[in-house]
Design an enzyme around this catalytic site. Structure first.
Site, PDB file in Angstrom:
ATOM      1  N   CYS A   1       0.789  -1.145   0.168  1.00  0.00           N
ATOM      2  CA  CYS A   1      -0.129   0.018  -0.015  1.00  0.00           C
ATOM      3  C   CYS A   1       0.706   1.122   0.015  1.00  0.00           C
ATOM      4  O   CYS A   1       0.623   2.337  -0.292  1.00  0.00           O
ATOM      5  CB  CYS A   1      -0.973  -0.252   1.138  1.00  0.00           C
ATOM      6  SG  CYS A   1      -2.405  -1.193   1.078  1.00  0.00           S
TER       7      CYS A   1
HETATM    8  N1  COA Z   1     -19.982  -8.933   7.846  1.00  0.00           N
HETATM    9  C1  COA Z   1     -20.680  -8.904   9.382  1.00  0.00           C
HETATM   10  N2  COA Z   1     -19.873  -9.179  10.351  1.00  0.00           N
HETATM   11  C2  COA Z   1     -18.492  -9.267  10.142  1.00  0.00           C
HETATM   12  C3  COA Z   1     -17.854  -9.251   9.104  1.00  0.00           C
HETATM   13  C4  COA Z   1     -18.808  -9.036   7.762  1.00  0.00           C
HETATM   14  N3  COA Z   1     -18.104  -8.981   6.654  1.00  0.00           N
HETATM   15  N4  COA Z   1     -16.366  -9.301   9.223  1.00  0.00           N
HETATM   16  C5  COA Z   1     -16.357  -9.533  10.468  1.00  0.00           C
HETATM   17  N5  COA Z   1     -17.658  -9.642  11.271  1.00  0.00           N
HETATM   18  C6  COA Z   1     -17.836  -9.431  12.543  1.00  0.00           C
HETATM   19  C7  COA Z   1     -16.710 -10.333  13.289  1.00  0.00           C
HETATM   20  O1  COA Z   1     -17.041 -11.662  13.230  1.00  0.00           O
HETATM   21  C8  COA Z   1     -16.707  -9.723  14.800  1.00  0.00           C
HETATM   22  O2  COA Z   1     -17.788 -10.299  15.416  1.00  0.00           O
HETATM   23  P1  COA Z   1     -17.527 -10.486  17.030  1.00  0.00           P
HETATM   24  O3  COA Z   1     -17.443  -9.320  17.568  1.00  0.00           O
HETATM   25  O4  COA Z   1     -19.014 -11.222  17.147  1.00  0.00           O
HETATM   26  O5  COA Z   1     -16.366 -11.523  17.096  1.00  0.00           O
HETATM   27  C9  COA Z   1     -17.034  -8.267  14.473  1.00  0.00           C
HETATM   28  O6  COA Z   1     -17.544  -8.054  13.200  1.00  0.00           O
HETATM   29  C10 COA Z   1     -15.890  -7.345  14.436  1.00  0.00           C
HETATM   30  O7  COA Z   1     -14.927  -7.798  13.804  1.00  0.00           O
HETATM   31  P2  COA Z   1     -13.268  -7.104  13.387  1.00  0.00           P
HETATM   32  O8  COA Z   1     -12.638  -8.163  12.548  1.00  0.00           O
HETATM   33  O9  COA Z   1     -12.799  -6.898  14.816  1.00  0.00           O
HETATM   34  O10 COA Z   1     -13.710  -6.036  12.686  1.00  0.00           O
HETATM   35  P3  COA Z   1     -13.262  -4.548  12.853  1.00  0.00           P
HETATM   36  O11 COA Z   1     -14.179  -3.449  13.249  1.00  0.00           O
HETATM   37  O12 COA Z   1     -11.816  -4.552  13.195  1.00  0.00           O
HETATM   38  O13 COA Z   1     -13.303  -4.025  10.914  1.00  0.00           O
HETATM   39  C11 COA Z   1     -11.653  -3.876   9.414  1.00  0.00           C
HETATM   40  C12 COA Z   1     -12.538  -4.900  10.256  1.00  0.00           C
HETATM   41  C13 COA Z   1     -10.764  -4.756   8.509  1.00  0.00           C
HETATM   42  C14 COA Z   1     -12.520  -3.050   8.378  1.00  0.00           C
HETATM   43  C15 COA Z   1     -10.718  -3.062  10.228  1.00  0.00           C
HETATM   44  O14 COA Z   1     -10.099  -3.806  11.151  1.00  0.00           O
HETATM   45  C16 COA Z   1      -9.690  -2.693   9.278  1.00  0.00           C
HETATM   46  O15 COA Z   1     -10.014  -1.805   8.312  1.00  0.00           O
HETATM   47  N6  COA Z   1      -8.583  -2.287   9.704  1.00  0.00           N
HETATM   48  C17 COA Z   1      -7.356  -1.805   9.072  1.00  0.00           C
HETATM   49  C18 COA Z   1      -7.052  -2.672   7.886  1.00  0.00           C
HETATM   50  C19 COA Z   1      -6.034  -2.101   7.000  1.00  0.00           C
HETATM   51  O16 COA Z   1      -5.992  -0.887   6.746  1.00  0.00           O
HETATM   52  N7  COA Z   1      -5.359  -3.035   6.303  1.00  0.00           N
HETATM   53  C20 COA Z   1      -4.523  -2.335   5.314  1.00  0.00           C
HETATM   54  C21 COA Z   1      -4.787  -3.510   4.071  1.00  0.00           C
HETATM   55  S1  COA Z   1      -3.539  -3.151   3.165  1.00  0.00           S
END
Ligand code: COA
Length: 373
Positions: free
Chosen positions: A156
């Site tokens: 990225c």
């Molecule tokens: N739909 C519904 N629920 C979902 C889901 C989906 N697609 N994906 C995950 N969940 C659920 C999980 O199971 C979890 O449930 P629980 O609380 O019952 O365990 C809950 O939602 C939270 O999951 P989590 O993975 O902690 O979500 P988050 O709030 O951290 O968001 C991202 C996920 C990926 C959007 C976020 O972490 C993010 O953007 N991180 C930075 C990523 C980044 O910058 N990456 C660089 C890539 S190059």
């Protein structure tokens, strides 16, 4: 030191849009198929059923509302869940080079440059279509540019890392006008079958002309006040696809051969790294974070960007200070910062300072501080 400017940018936008509703419908159909196929094991308690995704979660957790892709039908086919591309002969332009060339033409037109004015092409992306020859050399040939070209990958952060290489080449005298191009076909390494990340990425290509101020004729010039790069190893964003897979006798379709991440950890760890990086870069240039007119940040997560800017300026970051494009484009890996800049700088005035900052796998973070001329 000679002044260096960014004198034009270009954007290639793929032909297909996938909304969150379309994406979730396909994902949930895939989940239902998988669960039906594994019903006996699920019933016996030997396997957990896969869970549905939701539009509400995606929008709340990321801010993403849609993404552009090179192929829609393959991604949305619940029996496939990845794009479908037609192989091309060696004497045809590759898909990555094709979208790169489109973005380059637009950037060159914006900067008022002809192929003979440019003498270096840096192609930066989080994945390359092949091992060699370098995609950059193919782009160079397609554009009719002399000089040299090379590929580079810092995931990225590739665009800002490439811009620093361009600035260094210009200052060292090894180039006089550099084309930095970021063709990101993220749909091919995205894991569309994983609920945790299936919504994250989109395809796009951006290009930027970076040249010595003395040769620049564009009406829209941004002097590079400084560049700063940093890396720190982390496994929290990883893809094990590579040329040694065959020799390891591993499954080419195994989960670790596409994008995977520990999103929560990435969020927590990268926000402070990015904020501290920008702060120290600005301090070295004697620029107060509150004096920066605009932050064009990596486009991965809306809340992440808000937190980074909050740490810097101590307040809420509205769209005017830190514009978001990820609602429309999703995470386009290296290209995100360039799209944000491309779409959100026309209103800025002479003397305004802005910061391009990308962050991601590596971990890596790169910043480019620029001032409108
Ligand atoms: N739909 C519904 N629920 C979902 C889901 C989906 N697609 N994906 C995950 N969940 C659920 C999980 O199971 C979890 O449930 P629980 O609380 O019952 O365990 C809950 O939602 C939270 O999951 P989590 O993975 O902690 O979500 P988050 O709030 O951290 O968001 C991202 C996920 C990926 C959007 C976020 O972490 C993010 O953007 N991180 C930075 C990523 C980044 O910058 N990456 C660089 C890539 S190059």
């Amino acid at each position: 030191m000679s002044a260096v400017v960014i004198s034009g940018t270009g954007l290639y936008q793929p032909p297909h849009t996938i909304t969150n509703a379309e994406l979730v419908q396909a994902f949930n159909a895939y989940v239902d198929l998988q669960n039906a196929q594994n019903a006996a094991q699920i019933e016996a308690g030997e396997r957990e059923p896969l869970a549905h995704s939701s539009v509400e979660f995606i929008e709340k957790a990321s801010g993403i509302k849609q993404r552009y892709v090179m192929d829609k039908s393959g991604v949305l086919d619940p029996h496939r869940m990845y794009p479908r591309f037609t192989p091309r002969a060696d004497d045809e332009l590759s898909l990555m080079a094709e979208i790169a060339v489109d973005a380059c033409h637009k950037a060159m037109a914006a900067a008022g440059k002809k192929p003979e004015d440019i003498d270096a092409v840096i192609c930066g992306a989080s994945n390359m279509q092949r091992a060699y020859p370098a995609v950059a050399v193919e782009i160079q040939q397609a554009l009719g540019i002399n000089g040299y070209a090379f590929d580079m990958n810092v995931a990225c952060s590739t665009a800002t890392f490439a811009m620093e290489q361009a600035v260094n080449a210009l200052r060292a005298g090894s180039a006089k006008c550099v084309l930095v191009v970021n063709p990101e076909i993220t749909s091919a390494h995205q894991e569309w079958r994983d609920r945790d990340c299936h919504f994250i990425f989109g395809d796009v290509a951006t290009a930027s002309v970076v040249e010595l101020a003395e040769t620049a004729t564009s009406a829209d010039q941004w002097e590079v006040l400084g560049t700063k790069l940093a890396t720190q190893f982390s496994n929290n964003i990883r893809n094990n696809f590579g040329f040694m897979n065959r020799c390891e006798d591993t499954d080419p379709n195994a989960r670790d051969k596409t994008f995977r991440q520990e999103g929560r950890k990435v969020f927590k760890e990268v926000v402070p790294i990015a904020a501290a990086h920008i702060e120290s870069h600005l301090a070295a240039l004697s620029v107060e974070p509150t004096a920066v007119r605009r932050y064009w940040l990596h486009q991965a997560n809306q809340s992440m960007n808000q937190l980074v800017v909050k740490r810097l300026i101590g307040g809420e970051a509205g769209a005017d200070v830190a514009p978001l494009i990820l609602d429309e484009y999703a995470n386009t890996s290296s290209a995100g910062v360039v799209i944000a800049f491309h779409k959100h700088h026309a209103d800025m005035a002479k003397g305004d300072v802005g910061v391009l900052c990308s962050f991601g796998a590596g971990y890596s973070v790169g910043s480019v501080v620029i001032r409108k001329r």
